[in-house]
Enzyme design. Sequence first.
Site, PDB file in Angstrom:
ATOM      1  CE  LYS A 289       1.652 -17.479  -1.840  1.00  0.00           C
ATOM      2  NZ  LYS A 289       0.771 -18.662  -1.873  1.00  0.00           N
TER       3      LYS A 289
ATOM      4  CG  ASP B  73      -8.122  -4.471   1.778  1.00  0.00           C
ATOM      5  OD1 ASP B  73      -9.056  -3.942   2.407  1.00  0.00           O
ATOM      6  OD2 ASP B  73      -8.062  -4.502   0.522  1.00  0.00           O
TER       7      ASP B  73
ATOM      8  CG  ASP C 160     -13.770  -6.664   2.656  1.00  0.00           C
ATOM      9  OD1 ASP C 160     -13.562  -5.903   3.623  1.00  0.00           O
ATOM     10  OD2 ASP C 160     -14.198  -6.278   1.552  1.00  0.00           O
TER      11      ASP C 160
ATOM     12  CG  ASP D 231      -2.135 -20.058  -0.426  1.00  0.00           C
ATOM     13  OD1 ASP D 231      -1.573 -19.947   0.695  1.00  0.00           O
ATOM     14  OD2 ASP D 231      -1.658 -20.753  -1.351  1.00  0.00           O
TER      15      ASP D 231
ATOM     16  CE1 TYR E 151      -3.624  -2.504   0.663  1.00  0.00           C
ATOM     17  CE2 TYR E 151      -4.649  -0.405   1.186  1.00  0.00           C
ATOM     18  CZ  TYR E 151      -4.761  -1.739   0.861  1.00  0.00           C
ATOM     19  OH  TYR E 151      -5.995  -2.304   0.752  1.00  0.00           O
TER      20      TYR E 151
HETATM   21  C1  IPM Z   1     -10.398  -0.795   3.991  1.00  0.00           C
HETATM   22  C2  IPM Z   1     -10.646  -0.243   2.616  1.00  0.00           C
HETATM   23  C3  IPM Z   1      -9.487   0.672   2.250  1.00  0.00           C
HETATM   24  C4  IPM Z   1      -8.247  -0.182   2.168  1.00  0.00           C
HETATM   25  C5  IPM Z   1      -9.696   1.500   0.963  1.00  0.00           C
HETATM   26  C6  IPM Z   1     -10.954   2.323   1.020  1.00  0.00           C
HETATM   27  C7  IPM Z   1      -8.512   2.366   0.699  1.00  0.00           C
HETATM   28  O1  IPM Z   1     -10.839  -1.278   1.691  1.00  0.00           O
HETATM   29  O2  IPM Z   1     -10.281  -0.002   4.934  1.00  0.00           O
HETATM   30  O3  IPM Z   1     -10.329  -2.019   4.114  1.00  0.00           O
HETATM   31  O4  IPM Z   1      -7.964  -0.799   1.128  1.00  0.00           O
HETATM   32  O5  IPM Z   1      -7.537  -0.247   3.165  1.00  0.00           O
HETATM   33 MG    MG Z   2     -10.912  -3.203   2.563  1.00  0.00          MG
END
Ligand code: IPM
Ligand code: MG
Length: 370
Positions: A190, A246, A250, A222, A135
Amino acid sequence: MKIAVLPGDGIGSEIVAEALKVMAVLDLPFETEHAPVGGTAYELHGNPLPDATLRLAQQADAVLFGAVGDWKFDTLERSLRPEQAILGLRKHMGLFANFRPAICYEELTDASSLKPELVAGLDILIIRELTGDIYFGQPRGRRVSPDGAFKGAEEAFDTMRYSRPEIERIAHVAFQAARKRNKRLTSVDKANVLETFQFWKDVVTEVHAQYPDVALDHMYVDNAAMQLVKAPKRFDVIVTGNMFGDILSDEAAMLTGSIGMLPSASLNAKGQGLYEPSHGSAPDIAGKGIANPLATILSVAMMLKFTLNQPEAAARIEAAVKQVLASGLRTADIWSAGSTRASTREMGDAVVAALAKLSGLKTTIAKTTL
Ligand code: IPM
Ligand code: MG
């Protein structure tokens, strides 16, 4: 308690409004100040993270953040896009430790896409390093045409890097968090392919020597992605880099039924924190009054616990949310047959009412509506 309130884009202002209503009935000396951020700030000031917004955030004890992003900004040069606001806040405030709990509330077990027995009672914590990795690699520059597209370019690249102190400090945070829970930590990497993550694994292993009471295991990303849907309860605390964190956070969020339920905290070394729902700005449902405000309301609970040293108030919010869920009230994202459909506002009002009852305050909804 100075709180910078940055609602941002999409559903941001709707969900933050409900969180503010909840804060208002806590009877704590909050001082709130609002500032624009993301696409909203770009439209007002030509900058997704105006200096004044950054300064307000830096001078506050905590930041309450909504969400940023909208497809309409996709063609902008990267430095002007809404996402740069949250990345800039993380970087400039040094918010390196991101806590993303994934808790499956008993009442929502059926809302998960996995079989109820796999997720019932799930309570895991993902700790994502937030200011390094690919990032924030170098070089990240590229030549862009005015419409934001690559024109005539033959390649693009981003570099992945971590320094020893960056890994050490997040490892300490993770071991300490594991110590407060079940003393189990999984470090996700990884290392079989990437030098950066062999380094990560080695440094985490070194830090482990200072936490002999915590059981550490290592897992490739993975496999971790697979295990999260195969047997999520095998995990307790997971620590990983920015990019893998990230993605896995999710994935973990969805195990609980809806990403609309999950709060997050991003902390720096000074104890300042930025608190935001784990979900995004959802421009497709913005303004419809159907977004789930619970992730933002639970982020206030994290703020009270981590930055403001008010664990009792945090526990009250969590208890109020549980009561509301038990009463059968559901926003669209967690709705199932037999439950009662609630709007964003109705959900916020119900939490306020439950809180008022819990704390014995004779607070009326009308009085708390901001
Ligand atoms: C998160 C989001 C952010 C990230 C984006 C909005 C930049 O997906 O906070 O997980 O990738 O970190
Ligand atoms: Mg995210």
